[in-house]
Enzyme design. Structure first.
Site, mmCIF file in Angstrom:
data_model
loop_
_atom_site.group_PDB
_atom_site.id
_atom_site.type_symbol
_atom_site.label_atom_id
_atom_site.label_comp_id
_atom_site.label_asym_id
_atom_site.label_seq_id
_atom_site.Cartn_x
_atom_site.Cartn_y
_atom_site.Cartn_z
ATOM 1 N N LYS A 151 -31.236 -29.114 14.727
ATOM 2 C CA LYS A 151 -31.095 -27.691 14.429
ATOM 3 C C LYS A 151 -32.385 -27.136 13.834
ATOM 4 C CE LYS A 151 -28.838 -23.748 13.874
ATOM 5 N NZ LYS A 151 -27.773 -23.558 12.863
ATOM 6 N N ASP A 176 -17.199 -41.281 15.711
ATOM 7 C CA ASP A 176 -17.652 -41.559 17.072
ATOM 8 C C ASP A 176 -17.293 -42.950 17.559
ATOM 9 O OD1 ASP A 176 -18.779 -39.133 16.606
ATOM 10 O OD2 ASP A 176 -20.837 -39.706 17.064
ATOM 11 N N HIS A 199 -20.222 -3.728 13.579
ATOM 12 C CA HIS A 199 -21.211 -3.103 14.460
ATOM 13 C C HIS A 199 -22.545 -2.917 13.734
ATOM 14 C CE1 HIS A 199 -22.555 -0.685 17.840
ATOM 15 N NE2 HIS A 199 -22.963 0.259 16.999
#
Length: 517
Positions: A92, A354, A492
């Site tokens: 990242k 995992d 917005h």
């Protein structure tokens, strides 16, 4: 001589600890009631550390054993697992470096006088990223110490179902026993050992983030490497991806194709329908890659500075001697088999993350599954991990966030006639002044067609997709309907508000392009 930790009952029923030499090798398992720990966590990644810290907070005596086997190229790192060291965090940060490069190109349009082009310094970026990762390594060590969790930097393997053995730096063997054991060793990148030169000359995600010098012209053999290829292109490096089949297998294929289109239009080169056969080092030091075009059967070659393999991952279980504990694994993937309570075939041995068959390979799921498991073991909880509607994001140059079912999965599960897809192309306000191409900025919501039109999946391609998806994931997790989303007032002007303005159904055939207010 070997050493083992022995619990000695002291005054007031408390334990004190000492190391006892054992002649003739490792002693057998401690008898029930004399085990060293309430919980032993094997693996110091995100899931394992979450388990250990949660158990310690619940007042249990906990130990963590963790060891990083150096990569074939010799790369090693500290406590924290894949995410911290060679995954989410450095990826990242390097993705952010590439995004900053794009913003620098936009800057003149916003009145900033910036001389172009602006060079990028890999060494400075890598040093900064690596220093941050090292600070996280240290932070995890401190947190374990503060919670009185015993940390062993040893390579552990099972002796029996309650005991593991590890070898310390001096070659001494340490025996640790526990009432409960959680395996959270994660996975490591797979190497294509059938390809000549792959192991000798290639690197993986275990290495790319720890390179001191720029990788230069880079070749990636699969589309799984999209994130790395994206930030390498973004910082100005020549990058090629070889695609043997469909992009981003398991993700929505319309969205995946648009990710590829965006990357190709911004400088990443794609070779489709090709398969590598050989890598060799040239006298000048560069690497020559040979591949075959599967359509024509013709062979071709290219010269690169770095070959980055990204062909999947394998569970890090080979050295655990799971058979000595009786833990069953999948014959196909070698991942550990567990039930809905994360329990293996041995009732008091669990696995998260995992390393587990059928679980999402995502840090947050491992963390949450680990915490819930420990709360069930020691906190009186009965809550199980819910693996449905887990959000995730692919951090390609134009980010792709999603939660729930892909369009293909929804159709396969419910039938085409029962699925409605609402979609829109949009242009982020930030792209307008800069004159950026927004042709791949796209959002779609996959719903059941019958009222109340339950939202099955949301797919968002655009800036800050992870932030957008995280917010809407809560609503979808809570069973939001299309009507409820449409009654949500947007903020917005943001990209997120495009989700609550989806009015065009794919079925209608109308142009889904949204114009700004």
């Amino acid at each position: 001589m070997a050493a083992m930790a022995v619990a000695l009952r002291g005054l007031g029923g408390r334990f004190r600890w000492r190391t006892q030499a054992v002649v003739g090798g490792v002693r057998g398992a401690a008898r029930a009631g004399q085990r060293d720990y309430d919980l032993l966590v094997v693996g110091g990644g995100s899931g394992g550390l979450a388990c250990a810290k949660e158990a310690a907070q619940l007042g249990r005596k906990v130990a963590v054993v963790d060891y990083v086997e150096p990569s074939p190229q010799g790369t090693r790192w500290g406590l924290g697992g894949t995410c911290v060291n060679v995954g989410c965090i450095p990826k990242k940060l390097m993705h952010q470096a590439a995004l900053l490069g794009g913003l620098i190109q936009d800057a003149p349009n916003y009145g900033w006088e910036v001389a172009q082009p602006v060079p990028h310094d890999w060494r400075k970026m890598a040093e900064a990223v690596q220093n941050h990762v090292k600070s996280l390594n240290w932070g995890h060590r401190v947190q374990l110490q503060d919670r009185k969790v015993k940390y062993f930097n040893i390579k552990a393997s099972f002796v029996d179902e309650h005991t593991v053995c590890g070898v310390a730096k001096g070659g001494k063997e340490i025996l640790l026993s526990a009432d409960h054991i959680i395996i959270a060793t994660g996975g490591r990148p797979r190497y294509p050992t059938h390809i000549e030169g792959a192991l000798e000359y290639g690197i993986t995600s275990d290495d790319i983030f720890w390179l001191k010098e720029s990788p230069g012209k880079t070749w990636h053999p699969t589309d799984v490497a999209l994130e790395c290829a994206g930030f390498l292109t973004g910082i100005g490096l020549d990058t090629t991806i070889m695609m043997r089949s469909i992009p981003l297998r398991g993700f929505d294929q319309q969205m995946s194709s648009m990710v590829i289109e965006h990357m190709a239009s911004h400088g990443t080169r794609f070779l489709r329908g090709c398969a590598p056969s050989r890598v060799r080092r040239l006298p000048v030091g560069q690497l020559q890659v040979t591949w075959e075009d599967r359509t024509t059967g013709k062979e071709d070659t290219g010269t690169f500075d770095t070959v980055l393999w990204a062909i999947g991952r394998v569970p890090d279980t080979r050295s655990l001697n799971l058979e000595k504990a009786g833990v069953d694994t999948s014959p196909d993937t070698q991942k550990i088999l567990v039930d809905s309570r994360e329990a293996t075939s041995v009732p008091h041995i669990y696995a998260v993350g995992d390393v587990v068959e059928g679980r999402p390979e995502l840090t947050p799921t491992a963390i949450m599954a680990g915490r819930l498991l420990v709360q069930r073991l020691f906190g009186g909880s009965s809550d199980l991990m819910d693996y449905d509607n887990v959000p995730t994001t692919v951090f390609t140059p134009l980010e792709y966030g999603c939660v729930g079912l892909s369009e293909e999965e929804a159709v396969a599960r419910h039938g085409q006639e029962h699925v409605e897809v609402y979609h829109a192309h949009y242009k982020p306000l930030e792209f307008t002044v800069a004159g950026r191409d927004a042709s791949q900025c796209y959002v779609k919501m996959v719903c059941l067609r019958e009222p109340p039109q339950l939202v099955l999946g949301l797919h968002f391609l655009g800036p800050n997709a992870g932030e957008v998806t995280q917010g809407f994931a809560l609503g979808i997790k809570c069973g939001a309907s299309y009507a409820q989303v449409m009654r949500t007032v947007g903020i917005h002007p943001t990209c997120s508000e495009e989700v609550v303005k989806l009015r065009i159904s794919k079925r209608s055939g109308l142009d889904p392009t949204v114009t700004g207010c």
